[in-house]
Structures are given as C-alpha cells and as structure tokens.
Enzyme design. Structure first.
Site, short mmCIF file in Angstrom:
data_model
loop_
_atom_site.label_atom_id
_atom_site.label_comp_id
_atom_site.label_asym_id
_atom_site.label_seq_id
_atom_site.Cartn_x
_atom_site.Cartn_y
_atom_site.Cartn_z
N LYS A 129 0.87 -1.19 0.00
CA LYS A 129 0.00 0.00 0.00
C LYS A 129 0.89 1.22 0.00
O LYS A 129 2.03 1.18 0.51
CB LYS A 129 -0.86 0.00 1.27
CG LYS A 129 -2.10 0.87 1.18
CD LYS A 129 -3.29 0.09 0.68
CE LYS A 129 -4.56 0.89 0.67
NZ LYS A 129 -5.72 0.07 0.31
N GLY A 172 -20.66 6.64 5.68
CA GLY A 172 -19.83 7.08 4.56
C GLY A 172 -20.43 6.62 3.25
O GLY A 172 -20.48 5.43 2.98
N GLY A 229 -19.46 7.35 -0.02
CA GLY A 229 -18.56 7.80 -1.08
C GLY A 229 -18.62 6.88 -2.28
O GLY A 229 -19.67 6.31 -2.60
N ASN A 230 -17.48 6.71 -2.93
CA ASN A 230 -17.41 5.94 -4.18
C ASN A 230 -18.01 4.54 -4.07
O ASN A 230 -18.81 4.14 -4.89
CB ASN A 230 -15.95 5.81 -4.62
CG ASN A 230 -15.43 7.10 -5.18
OD1 ASN A 230 -16.14 7.81 -5.87
ND2 ASN A 230 -14.19 7.43 -4.87
N1 LIG Z 1 -12.64 2.07 -3.57
C1 LIG Z 1 -12.44 0.76 -3.50
O1 LIG Z 1 -12.48 0.03 -4.50
C2 LIG Z 1 -12.17 0.14 -2.16
C3 LIG Z 1 -11.80 -1.21 -2.11
C4 LIG Z 1 -11.59 -1.80 -0.86
C5 LIG Z 1 -11.74 -1.05 0.29
N2 LIG Z 1 -12.10 0.26 0.20
C6 LIG Z 1 -12.27 1.00 1.45
O2 LIG Z 1 -13.64 1.41 1.56
C7 LIG Z 1 -13.71 2.67 2.21
C8 LIG Z 1 -14.41 3.67 1.30
O3 LIG Z 1 -13.71 3.79 0.08
P1 LIG Z 1 -14.19 4.79 -1.06
O4 LIG Z 1 -13.35 4.50 -2.24
O5 LIG Z 1 -15.67 4.74 -1.18
O6 LIG Z 1 -13.72 6.16 -0.43
P2 LIG Z 1 -14.43 7.58 -0.57
O7 LIG Z 1 -13.45 8.57 -0.06
O8 LIG Z 1 -15.02 7.77 -1.90
O9 LIG Z 1 -15.65 7.44 0.46
C9 LIG Z 1 -15.52 7.55 1.83
C10 LIG Z 1 -16.66 8.41 2.31
O10 LIG Z 1 -16.64 8.45 3.73
C11 LIG Z 1 -16.86 9.76 4.15
N3 LIG Z 1 -16.32 9.90 5.50
C12 LIG Z 1 -15.03 10.07 5.89
N4 LIG Z 1 -14.95 10.12 7.23
C13 LIG Z 1 -16.21 9.95 7.69
C14 LIG Z 1 -16.79 9.89 8.99
N5 LIG Z 1 -16.05 10.02 10.10
N6 LIG Z 1 -18.12 9.70 9.11
C15 LIG Z 1 -18.88 9.57 8.00
N7 LIG Z 1 -18.39 9.63 6.74
C16 LIG Z 1 -17.08 9.82 6.60
C17 LIG Z 1 -16.23 10.63 3.10
O11 LIG Z 1 -16.76 11.94 3.09
C18 LIG Z 1 -16.59 9.85 1.83
O12 LIG Z 1 -17.83 10.24 1.30
C19 LIG Z 1 -12.25 3.04 2.54
O13 LIG Z 1 -11.95 2.58 3.83
C20 LIG Z 1 -11.44 2.25 1.52
O14 LIG Z 1 -10.14 1.98 1.96
C21 LIG Z 1 -12.32 0.86 -0.98
C1 LIG Z 2 -8.41 -1.61 -5.64
C2 LIG Z 2 -7.43 -2.01 -4.60
C3 LIG Z 2 -6.12 -2.34 -5.21
C4 LIG Z 2 -7.26 -0.94 -3.58
C5 LIG Z 2 -8.45 -0.78 -2.69
N1 LIG Z 2 -8.50 0.55 -2.20
C6 LIG Z 2 -8.40 -1.78 -1.55
O1 LIG Z 2 -8.17 -1.42 -0.42
O2 LIG Z 2 -8.66 -2.94 -1.75
#
Ligand SMILES: NC(=O)c1ccc[n+]([C@@H]2O[C@H](COP(=O)([O-])OP(=O)(O)OC[C@H]3O[C@@H](n4cnc5c(N)ncnc54)[C@H](O)[C@@H]3O)[C@@H](O)[C@H]2O)c1
Ligand SMILES: CC(C)C[C@H](N)C(=O)O
Length: 364
Positions: free
Chosen positions: A79, A179, A181-182
C-alpha cells in the site's frame, strides 16, 4: 523503532519517497510478496504527523496481503500513502514523480486507487510506469474499481445475512451505512434495488444528499449512525470504527462494510463475537476492487472479473464455517484462511527451479 514495528508483522520493505519540487511526500509499504507482486492502492490523506502515515501504510499493506491470499489471487500485499490534502495538493508533477518511484521498484509494487485518489491520478502515474492499475478504460483497464468493490460488499453482506437471519434476502432489512462515497453510493444502489431501507451518514453533505435523493435514504448525524435501530451496520468510510466506544452503541446483528481495518484492535473482534454479532471480515468482503484490478494483469475481462467477485459470497460463508469449526471469531478465521494459503504456496515451492540469476547460469 521502525525496524521493531516492521518486525512485529514481518514486513518486507518500507520506502520513503520525497520530491521537493512537486511537494511529494509518500510512503510505500510492502508487506509480503510470497504469492506475487504487492498490489495495493495509494491513499492521499492529511495525516496529523508522519508516524500516523507510516502506521496507516503498514497496517493497510498487511491487510492487502491477507485480502489477496483469502481471495485466491496470486498477489502480495502493499500500500502507498501520499501525505497531503487531496482537494488542494494534487498536481501532474506530484503523481508523475510518484510514478517514477513505483517504476524504480521494478514490479515489486503495483498501485491503484484508494481513498483520496482517482482514475485521473492513476493516468498520471501511468505516464511514468506500467505498474499501475485502475487507469482509464481507454488504456484497456477496468477503470475505477469502486463499483466492483460495491458489488462484492453486496454479495458478502448477503452471505452474512444468511448466517445471522437464516435467509440471504435483504428485502425489508434496515441497513445503516457510514460514509456514502465511491463504494457505498454504488452499494446503496444494490441494496435499494433489493428493497432494503437505508440510513446514511457522511461528513460530506453532498454525498448524503445524493443517497437521500436517489435511494430514499434517511440521513442521520455522523455520531448517530452507530446507535440507530437497524439490522446491518455497514462501515464504508475509514478504519478503526469498531472500538470500545462504538460497540456498546450498536443495535445491528451484522457488521458488513467496505472500510479497511474496521476493528480498532483485534480484541474488538473478540468482543463482537462474544456479543453474538456476525462480522464479515473487512478484507474478505471488500476484495472486489482488488479482484477487478488484478484481472487487468491478465488483460482485462469485465465478465471474468465480476464472476470472481461473486464468489465473495462463498468465501464469507467459508470463513463462518472455519469460525464454527475452530470455535474462533470470524476475523481470526479469515486470517487462518489467508495464512494457510500462503504457507501452502511456500511449501509447494520447495523444489529447486533454475532461474536466470542462479549460479548455474554463469558463463552461459
Ligand atoms: N474504492 C475501493 O475500490 C475500495 C476497495 C476496498 C476497500 N475500500 C475501502 O472502503 C472505504 C471507502 O472507500 P471509497 O473509495 O468509497 O472512499 P471515498 O473517499 O469515496 O468514500 C468515503 C466516504 O466516507 C466519508 N467519511 C469520511 N470520514 C467519515 C466519517 N467520520 N463519518 C462519516 N463519513 C465519513 C467521506 O466523506 C466519503 O464520502 C475506505 O476505507 C477504503 O479503503 C475501498
Ligand atoms: C483496488 C485495490 C487495489 C485498492 C483498494 N483501495 C483496496 O483497499 O482494496
């Protein structure tokens, strides 16, 4: 001090990257490459201090080792974190400088998106290195992995519902999403489609509004989300949210969300198991994005990637079976699944293979 930390969980390598012109301050952590190159996203975050950034990088990289192993992928865990404000500090220069550091590792580490970075950032990194995934589909990639992660979380949540409620249907279930988000925005889409009731919170009001308007979600304050009446709590923001303060507030029977490192400490995983909560281990349920970007290394095929992501349902089910068999909490059962695979691959490599750097090749 740093070596002591690395030794604790047997990390292979920690790399500090500095570029004065672009303001780049990044850390790449490579935890374990037994199964293959370390693949893991790059997080951009306003860390309070350097120690916080180091801790985040190493904890997240270890989770990637376990995520890949439990998902049956031939990848190791790594990471990266960039210290900076994703809303203010991004530039072409910064991501290209970072891309050159990744290139310098010659494939030991492959990056992708994480919190604070997106497809456009990956495209900039891609100007300097091929060791990046999650770039724009125009380059033959799967693009932003978040929607695929969401599908995997949805599948894993259904498996957890089966364990807790005796049926994997989410229709009529109330799900509290922290949360939106994405990942969670897309997750809410699947849940809404299946007829679940959604309660959401986010520190970004625009994200809350989007979920309320699109999926009829009920919005609550950021501290309220733990104690709302619901069947499933879905942490989809940042890590460490299952802790001493939040556990007593939870009314949900299931915890199933996308956030990495949800348990503040392992003892919190023991506690929720004692309380009879069904916990879908974070790195198993959120592996969809990793599975999707890993597919890019084979020449991206969306159908093949989604088929593999669907199996998160079975992997979660397998974890619960191991937990019951060995009388251990589910987070430990997931670790056991991952560690057994890494150990068995190590054993299978006992026999000698001649490679180009071996002594026997000298003079050829
Ligand atoms: N994007 C991926 O493909 C992926 C894959 C595996 C794990 N994750 C994990 O999933 C989680 C979300 O990822 P994402 O890509 O959606 O990120 P993101 O930044 O798009 O979404 C996170 C959301 O959480 C909100 N947030 C942050 N702190 C907060 C709090 N204290 N209370 C409420 N909301 C809060 C942010 O405003 C945002 O909208 C992360 O922990 C990331 O590591 C993501
Ligand atoms: C898409 C992955 C390589 C990364 C992702 N944010 C995860 O924690 O799994």
């Amino acid at each position: 001090m740093i070596f002591e930390q690395l030794e604790k969980c047997d990390y292979e390598q920690l790399i500090f990257c500095q570029d004065k012109n672009s303001g780049l301050k990044a850390i790449i952590a490579i935890h374990d490459t037994t199964l293959g190159p370390a693949l893991g996203g790059t997080r951009m975050w306003t860390y309070e201090n350097e120690q916080q950034a180091i801790i985040d990088a190493i904890r997240l990289s270890r989770a990637m080792t376990y995520k890949a192993a439990a998902s049956g992928l031939n990848l190791g865990g790594g990471k990266a974190v960039i210290i900076g404000d994703p809303n203010k500090d991004k530039s072409e220069e910064l991501f290209r400088a970072f891309g050159r550091y990744i290139q310098g590792l010659n494939g030991r580490y492959i990056t992708a998106e994480d919190v604070g970075t997106n497809e456009a950032d990956m495209d900039l990194i891609h100007q300097e290195t091929a060791f990046v995934t999650g770039v724009s589909p125009a380059f033959g990639s799967g693009g932003n992995p978040s929607p695929v992660t969401a599908y995997g979380v949805y599948r894993g949540m259904k498996a957890a519902a089966l364990e807790a409620f005796g049926s994997d249907s989410l229709q009529g279930k109330t799900i509290a999403v922290q949360g939106v988000g994405n990942v969670a925005y897309h997750l809410c889409g699947y849940l809404h489609e299946e007829g679940a009731n959604l309660i959401v919170t986010d520190i970004n009001p625009a994200h809350v509004e989007r979920a309320v308007e699109k999926y009829g979600a009920q919005a609550v304050g950021i501290d309220e989300i733990y104690s709302v009446n619901c069947d499933i709590f879905s942490p989809c923001a940042l890590g460490g949210v299952i802790n001493d303060e939040t556990i007593p507030q939870l009314k949900a029977k299931v915890i199933a969300g996308s956030a990495n490192n949800q348990l503040q400490e392992n003892r919190h995983g023991d506690k929720i198991a004692e309380l009879g909560l069904v916990y879908a281990p974070d790195y198993v349920i959120n592996a969809g994005g990793l599975i999707n970007v890993a597919d890019e290394l084979l020449g991206y095929n969306r159908e093949r990637a989604m088929k593999k992501v669907e199996t998160i349902y079975d992997t979660i089910h397998r974890v619960f079976k191991i937990a019951k068999r060995d009388q251990i909490p589910s987070y430990l059962a997931a670790d056991r699944l991952a560690e057994e695979r890494i150990a068995s691959v190590k054993r299978s490599r006992n026999t000698f293979l001649l490679n180009e750097r071996h002594l026997l090749n000298r003079g050829r």
